[in-house]
Design a protein around this motif. Sequence first.
Motif, PDB file in Angstrom:
ATOM      1  N   VAL A   1      60.509  15.707   3.852  1.00 23.50           N
ATOM      2  CA  VAL A   1      60.838  15.974   5.108  1.00 23.50           C
ATOM      3  C   VAL A   1      59.778  15.039   5.860  1.00 23.50           C
ATOM      4  CG1 VAL A   1      60.376  17.594   6.991  1.00 23.50           C
ATOM      5  CG2 VAL A   1      61.806  18.147   5.051  1.00 23.50           C
ATOM      6  N   SER A   2      58.458  15.580   5.309  1.00 18.35           N
ATOM      7  CA  SER A   2      56.814  15.176   5.843  1.00 18.35           C
ATOM      8  C   SER A   2      57.191  13.823   5.669  1.00 18.35           C
ATOM      9  CB  SER A   2      55.993  15.687   5.118  1.00 18.35           C
ATOM     10  OG  SER A   2      55.153  17.063   5.459  1.00 18.35           O
ATOM     11  N   SER A   3      57.172  13.156   4.510  1.00 23.55           N
ATOM     12  CA  SER A   3      57.646  11.564   4.241  1.00 23.55           C
ATOM     13  C   SER A   3      58.894  10.753   4.902  1.00 23.55           C
ATOM     14  CB  SER A   3      56.875  11.662   2.985  1.00 23.55           C
ATOM     15  OG  SER A   3      56.393  12.623   2.385  1.00 23.55           O
ATOM     16  N   VAL A   4      59.736  11.104   4.953  1.00 19.90           N
ATOM     17  CA  VAL A   4      60.825  10.327   5.815  1.00 19.90           C
ATOM     18  C   VAL A   4      60.825   9.573   7.512  1.00 19.90           C
ATOM     19  CG1 VAL A   4      62.965  10.330   6.613  1.00 19.90           C
ATOM     20  CG2 VAL A   4      61.968  11.863   4.355  1.00 19.90           C
ATOM     21  N   THR A   5      60.321  10.917   7.806  1.00 17.27           N
ATOM     22  CA  THR A   5      59.309   9.896   9.209  1.00 17.27           C
ATOM     23  C   THR A   5      58.027  10.361   9.639  1.00 17.27           C
ATOM     24  OG1 THR A   5      59.908  11.965  10.575  1.00 17.27           O
ATOM     25  CG2 THR A   5      61.980  10.844   9.990  1.00 17.27           C
ATOM     26  N   SER A   6      57.036  10.982   9.272  1.00 17.10           N
ATOM     27  CA  SER A   6      56.142  11.229   9.962  1.00 17.10           C
ATOM     28  C   SER A   6      55.092   9.285   9.467  1.00 17.10           C
ATOM     29  CB  SER A   6      55.370  11.904   9.172  1.00 17.10           C
ATOM     30  OG  SER A   6      56.332  13.421   9.236  1.00 17.10           O
ATOM     31  N   PRO A   7      55.159   9.454   8.180  1.00 18.09           N
ATOM     32  CA  PRO A   7      54.476   7.674   8.281  1.00 18.09           C
ATOM     33  C   PRO A   7      54.868   6.750   9.376  1.00 18.09           C
ATOM     34  CG  PRO A   7      55.106   8.919   6.036  1.00 18.09           C
ATOM     35  CD  PRO A   7      55.753   9.557   7.256  1.00 18.09           C
ATOM     36  N   LYS A   8      55.984   6.280   9.729  1.00 23.68           N
ATOM     37  CA  LYS A   8      56.925   5.359   9.830  1.00 23.68           C
ATOM     38  C   LYS A   8      56.212   5.642  11.635  1.00 23.68           C
ATOM     39  CE  LYS A   8      59.714   2.036  12.052  1.00 23.68           C
ATOM     40  NZ  LYS A   8      58.240   0.703  12.298  1.00 23.68           N
ATOM     41  N   MET A   9      56.228   7.148  12.371  1.00 19.95           N
ATOM     42  CA  MET A   9      56.155   7.292  13.428  1.00 19.95           C
ATOM     43  C   MET A   9      54.551   7.975  13.776  1.00 19.95           C
ATOM     44  SD  MET A   9      55.296  11.159  15.097  1.00 19.95           S
ATOM     45  CE  MET A   9      53.747  11.340  14.093  1.00 19.95           C
ATOM     46  N   ILE A  10      53.844   7.835  12.876  1.00 15.68           N
ATOM     47  CA  ILE A  10      52.322   7.604  12.575  1.00 15.68           C
ATOM     48  C   ILE A  10      51.613   5.606  12.843  1.00 15.68           C
ATOM     49  CG2 ILE A  10      50.462   7.572  11.846  1.00 15.68           C
ATOM     50  CD1 ILE A  10      51.224  10.436  10.581  1.00 15.68           C
ATOM     51  N   TYR A  11      52.630   5.165  12.377  1.00  7.35           N
ATOM     52  CA  TYR A  11      51.278   4.185  12.259  1.00  7.35           C
ATOM     53  C   TYR A  11      52.584   3.092  13.483  1.00  7.35           C
ATOM     54  CZ  TYR A  11      52.618  -1.502  10.765  1.00  7.35           C
ATOM     55  OH  TYR A  11      52.899  -2.543  10.710  1.00  7.35           O
ATOM     56  N   ASP A  12      53.464   3.167  14.103  1.00 10.13           N
ATOM     57  CA  ASP A  12      54.192   3.049  15.160  1.00 10.13           C
ATOM     58  C   ASP A  12      53.929   3.612  16.805  1.00 10.13           C
ATOM     59  OD1 ASP A  12      55.918   1.410  14.216  1.00 10.13           O
ATOM     60  OD2 ASP A  12      57.867   3.486  14.130  1.00 10.13           O
ATOM     61  N   LEU A  13      52.672   4.551  16.581  1.00 11.44           N
ATOM     62  CA  LEU A  13      52.090   4.988  17.908  1.00 11.44           C
ATOM     63  C   LEU A  13      51.742   4.527  18.366  1.00 11.44           C
ATOM     64  CD1 LEU A  13      50.730   8.909  16.705  1.00 11.44           C
ATOM     65  CD2 LEU A  13      52.176   8.410  18.271  1.00 11.44           C
ATOM     66  N   PHE A  14      50.800   3.302  18.077  1.00  4.52           N
ATOM     67  CA  PHE A  14      49.930   2.550  19.180  1.00  4.52           C
ATOM     68  C   PHE A  14      50.388   0.627  18.989  1.00  4.52           C
ATOM     69  CE2 PHE A  14      46.826   5.637  16.669  1.00  4.52           C
ATOM     70  CZ  PHE A  14      46.067   5.727  18.205  1.00  4.52           C
ATOM     71  N   ARG A  15      51.498   1.051  17.895  1.00  7.13           N
ATOM     72  CA  ARG A  15      52.336  -0.502  18.431  1.00  7.13           C
ATOM     73  C   ARG A  15      53.068  -0.579  20.082  1.00  7.13           C
ATOM     74  NH1 ARG A  15      52.895  -3.421  13.166  1.00  7.13           N
ATOM     75  NH2 ARG A  15      55.165  -4.082  14.097  1.00  7.13           N
ATOM     76  N   LYS A  16      53.361  -1.439  20.702  1.00  7.24           N
ATOM     77  CA  LYS A  16      53.394  -2.612  20.970  1.00  7.24           C
ATOM     78  C   LYS A  16      55.365  -1.636  21.758  1.00  7.24           C
ATOM     79  CE  LYS A  16      50.353  -3.892  24.775  1.00  7.24           C
ATOM     80  NZ  LYS A  16      49.715  -5.684  25.661  1.00  7.24           N
ATOM     81  N   ARG A  17      55.568  -2.828  20.086  1.00  7.62           N
ATOM     82  CA  ARG A  17      57.074  -2.907  19.439  1.00  7.62           C
ATOM     83  C   ARG A  17      57.184  -2.490  18.138  1.00  7.62           C
ATOM     84  NH1 ARG A  17      61.421  -6.126  20.727  1.00  7.62           N
ATOM     85  NH2 ARG A  17      62.511  -7.013  18.746  1.00  7.62           N
ATOM     86  N   LYS A  18      57.866  -0.792  18.424  1.00  4.77           N
ATOM     87  CA  LYS A  18      58.214  -0.276  17.300  1.00  4.77           C
ATOM     88  C   LYS A  18      60.035  -0.239  17.395  1.00  4.77           C
ATOM     89  CE  LYS A  18      55.653   3.592  19.719  1.00  4.77           C
ATOM     90  NZ  LYS A  18      55.070   3.388  20.841  1.00  4.77           N
ATOM     91  N   VAL A  19      59.622  -1.152  15.714  1.00  4.63           N
ATOM     92  CA  VAL A  19      60.888  -1.653  15.261  1.00  4.63           C
ATOM     93  C   VAL A  19      61.376  -1.035  14.424  1.00  4.63           C
ATOM     94  CG1 VAL A  19      61.011  -3.689  16.810  1.00  4.63           C
ATOM     95  CG2 VAL A  19      59.920  -3.496  14.720  1.00  4.63           C
ATOM     96  N   ILE A  20      61.905  -1.102  13.579  1.00  2.00           N
ATOM     97  CA  ILE A  20      63.112  -0.925  12.058  1.00  2.00           C
ATOM     98  C   ILE A  20      64.484  -1.582  11.765  1.00  2.00           C
ATOM     99  CG2 ILE A  20      64.552   1.068  12.579  1.00  2.00           C
ATOM    100  CD1 ILE A  20      63.453   2.842   9.974  1.00  2.00           C
TER     101      ILE A  20
END
Length: 317
Positions: free
Chosen positions: A78-97
């Motif tokens: 549960v922690s690993s499916v969305t959280s790392p990507k969310m944390i990584y994207d926090l300071f990115r202007k363009r958040k893509v997947i």
Amino acid sequence: MLTKPMDGANHSAVSEFVFLGLTDSWEIQLLLFVFSCTFYVASMMGNSLIMLTVTSDPHLHTPMYVLLANLSFIDLGVSSVTSPKMIYDLFRKRKVISFSGCITQIFFIHVIGGVEMVLLIAMAFDRYVAICKPLHYLTIMSPRMCIFFLVTAWMTGLIHSMVQLAFVVNLPFCGPNVLDSFYCDLPQFIKLACTDTYRLEFVVTANSGFISVGSFIILIISYIIIILIAQKHSSDGSSKALSTLSAHITVVVLFFGPLIFFYTWPSPSTHLDKFLAIFDAILTPFLNPIIYTFRNQKMKVAVKRVCRQLVNYRKIS
């Protein structure tokens, strides 16, 4: 890859999706970064510690703790499916997947959700047998029964997720690719398709909503029955049973609360949606090990023992 909408014109297929994220405020982003990192690391450590404790302590090789260890394993997911990507994207202007990344995220979100629902039902059944039929506990909750629950949990999760994806994986995406979220939310994902998705949205939402609400009702009714029976026992046994049950009920409410809101609320607020998604992805996996550990004296003793062993091992090495 090309898709043909109803007008017959060709359009390039969508290869990636853009997240709007949580906020554009730098100060709030910084606060969310510290908050998310802290609770993500804490939840990973807490759930890993429970798994290590149950695995290494022979006194905890009982159905209740085996199921708890598996719940902790699921909470790692549960922690690993969305959280790392969310944390990584926090300071990115363009958040893509990527498209495949989005499908993969949806798949694991629904697998993990389905598995956790069955595990919580299995844990409720375990408490029912322990409190209501204590003399038959070892006979009913045998290793074979534990394996049955675990296999059923994973099969349910996989089937539920594959059914959801079967509806959406071949949808035509030919233009809109912006998701007002920080992860691939299935209802929002479907709305981006270049076709009429009203019925599909209803079927997918009804599928998850029915399973969530149905499981929640079954669990609440089960715990009410267990509490009523526990109150007939001796006061010491009753207080101990109620203490254990309160931990289980708290976890059930924390897990199902956001899910039921997502799939049954007629017109959810986007901001509230995001808050509950963060709560579900970061806070709930962090709270579960704390709730179960602090409410269980046997678990507290075992965790302290393992922590001492780890400290001593580091000193020796």
